[in-house]
Design an enzyme around this catalytic site. Structure first.
Site, PDB file in Angstrom:
ATOM      1  N   ALA A 408       2.755  18.891 -15.240  1.00 54.46           N
ATOM      2  CA  ALA A 408       3.783  18.357 -14.349  1.00 54.46           C
ATOM      3  C   ALA A 408       3.153  17.495 -13.263  1.00 54.46           C
ATOM      4  O   ALA A 408       2.103  17.835 -12.716  1.00 54.46           O
ATOM      5  CB  ALA A 408       4.582  19.493 -13.711  1.00 54.46           C
ATOM      6  N   CYS A 409       3.779  16.369 -12.983  1.00 49.66           N
ATOM      7  CA  CYS A 409       3.388  15.525 -11.862  1.00 49.66           C
ATOM      8  C   CYS A 409       4.646  15.036 -11.180  1.00 49.66           C
ATOM      9  O   CYS A 409       5.755  15.436 -11.542  1.00 49.66           O
ATOM     10  CB  CYS A 409       2.504  14.360 -12.304  1.00 49.66           C
ATOM     11  SG  CYS A 409       3.333  13.119 -13.319  1.00 49.66           S
ATOM     12  N   ASP A 410       4.504  14.194 -10.200  1.00 50.09           N
ATOM     13  CA  ASP A 410       5.643  13.791  -9.383  1.00 50.09           C
ATOM     14  C   ASP A 410       6.751  13.157 -10.212  1.00 50.09           C
ATOM     15  O   ASP A 410       7.914  13.525 -10.095  1.00 50.09           O
ATOM     16  CB  ASP A 410       5.168  12.805  -8.309  1.00 50.09           C
ATOM     17  CG  ASP A 410       6.273  12.452  -7.338  1.00 50.09           C
ATOM     18  OD1 ASP A 410       6.930  13.379  -6.848  1.00 50.09           O
ATOM     19  OD2 ASP A 410       6.491  11.258  -7.085  1.00 50.09           O
TER      20      ASP A 410
END
Length: 490
Positions: A408-410
């Site tokens: 997960a990232c922004d």
């Protein structure tokens, strides 16, 4: 105790800012393809475009005035109240569009989620109180009546307020540009990017204003303030030449991914390893924007991702050289400053005993550190792995409990996609059937067993998926946690 409380408050503030930034960019990011399509049509067919065509150029104005704001309003509404929120969000966005003469991107970002929130409160108030058989009647008429009232308000009042705010912001931008002060904005942008606010700054703040500016001027320098790949390239080149250890080995691959792939998050860990390098990014950003301003450079649409390929595609006809000049000068200045800082630094990424001290210094510089517990876990992970990355082992799941790993990232499209691809290949080579995928932090699925994030985003991920095991890393491109995870789950 006081220090722990202060650290927790700092971490909570950082998470709050990241959530708000993610919300802003979340309305634009899913629609970037439509923005790029509009940008390409504009660059090709307007009178000053590459292939001027009066008939095809008629697409430009309706797309920017109606299609793009409606997409933003609908997306913002769905983020708040799913499909019903999306419908009322688009409906009320139409009110601010018709009530003004300028593209209503900021208006859509305000009224889309706002209208969805109002409808959500009504739905909550009547939940369980509607007689059987009247559900559809109430749902349809409530949306229609509430939406109709909000459209009138948006048309008569909100649109004019947003237009006034937009005019003030545009005047401020014009003042900065005309007085050659716009490069100073990068002093704020570069540190904010490293805190993973890059998408929020670019797509949540700069792009809406830039698109309106591009409609009247044919181009905008604001498209290039955050997305310039030059500063990051310079830092990675400096690591390639004067860096040490694993950072030097991984820098060439990171430079290719950053410059040609447009994934800027790839160079953030290299700054976090040595926070002084934020000065190199700031110097490069200021220099690049000054060059753009001096040569009157601009792009016709958002270059997303921030790749040199996207830059060239969005450059106006005959203005490729000014665009490239800003990228090159930014890279040169960033490289020189970063190389000097790396050469004169007494600490290297192998100095694991000083990692906690470096983390504290980074918190002071950027006013957005990590909680004390996470810092301690990071230091322990780094000592064990003898590399500049850190993992959080609490709540570790057994092999039989793990069926899905989520990166997960922004935005869920850049660094997380790259990390998931790397781990997926390693899992496949090891013969593991475990699913590896990637997503935005706000969209982490409930069936995720392990969530992998950059350490500055782990607190947000825990809030979304408390049931999962969370692993924090420093470098999506090359992290020892990947091999450890594969070995553990084989």
């Amino acid at each position: 105790m006081a220090q722990s409380t202060s650290s927790s408050a700092s971490g909570a503030a950082r998470v709050g800012v990241q959530k708000f930034g993610r919300f802003l960019s979340g309305m634009v990011m899913p629609n970037i393809g439509a923005f790029i399509a509009w940008g390409l049509i504009t660059a090709l067919f307007i009178p000053t475009g590459w292939i001027p065509n009066e008939y095809l150029a008629k697409l430009v104005d309706p797309m920017i005035k109606y299609l793009l704001p409606l997409l933003i309003g609908y997306t913002g509404g769905t983020m708040v109240h799913k499909q019903r929120g999306g419908v009322i969000g688009a409906l009320v966005t139409m009110g601010v569009i018709i009530g003004t003469d300028i593209p209503m991107f900021l208006g859509a970002m305000a009224v889309g989620p706002g209208a969805a929130w109002v409808l959500k409160q009504f739905d909550r108030a009547v939940e369980g109180k509607i007689k059987s058989g009247f559900e559809m009647l109430v749902n349809n008429f409530s949306l229609g009546i509430i939406g109709g009232v909000l459209v009138l308000i948006a048309y008569s009042i909100v649109g004019r307020i947003i237009e006034a705010v937009t005019n003030v912001l545009s005047s401020g931008v014009e003042f900065l540009v005309h007085h050659h002060l716009i490069p100073l904005v990068n002093i704020l942008i570069e540190p904010a990017k490293v805190l993973f606010l890059n998408n929020a700054i670019n797509h949540g703040v700069l792009s809406p204003i830039a698109i309106e500016q591009a409609q009247t001027a044919g181009k905008s320098i604001l498209f290039m303030l955050e997305s310039n790949p030059g500063p990051g390239l310079g830092i990675l080149l400096a690591y390639m030449i004067v860096g040490r250890g694993s950072a030097r080995q991984s820098a060439p691959g990171a430079a290719i991914i950053h410059f040609f792939g447009g994934i800027h998050e790839i160079y953030f860990p290299y700054i976090l390893m040595n926070p002084r390098l934020i000065l190199a990014a700031m110097a490069g950003g200021v220099t690049g924007t000054f060059t753009f301003s001096l040569l009157n450079a601009g792009l016709v649409g958002p270059p997303s991702p921030g790749s040199i390929i996207a830059y060239l595609a969005m450059a106006p006809r005959g203005e490729i050289l000014p665009v490239l000049s800003g990228v090159i000068t930014a890279a040169i200045v960033s490289f020189v400053v970063a190389a000097l800082l790396l050469k004169t630094s007494k600490k290297t990424e192998e100095d694991q005993d000083d990692l906690e001290e470096a983390t504290k210094r980074m918190k002071d510089m950027k006013a957005a550190g990590t909680p004390a517990a996470a810092a301690a876990a990071a230091a322990e992970g780094a000592k064990a792995a003898t590399a500049p990355s850190a993992s959080t082992a609490e709540g570790q799941k057994s092999k039989d409990e793990v069926h899905k790993i989520v990166f997960a990232c922004d935005a869920g499209m850049g660094s997380s996609a790259m990390g998931a691809s790397i781990l997926r290949k390693k899992m496949k080579a090891a013969g593991s059937p475990i699913e590896v995928t990637n997503t935005a932090i706000s969209d982490i699925p409930s069936d995720a067993d392990i969530v992998v994030t950059h350490k500055t985003l782990t607190d947000r991920a825990r809030g979304v998926a408390p049931q999962a095991e969370h692993i924090s890393i420093d470098n999506f491109l090359k992290s020892p946690e990947y091999d450890e995870l594969v070995e553990r789950l084989k």
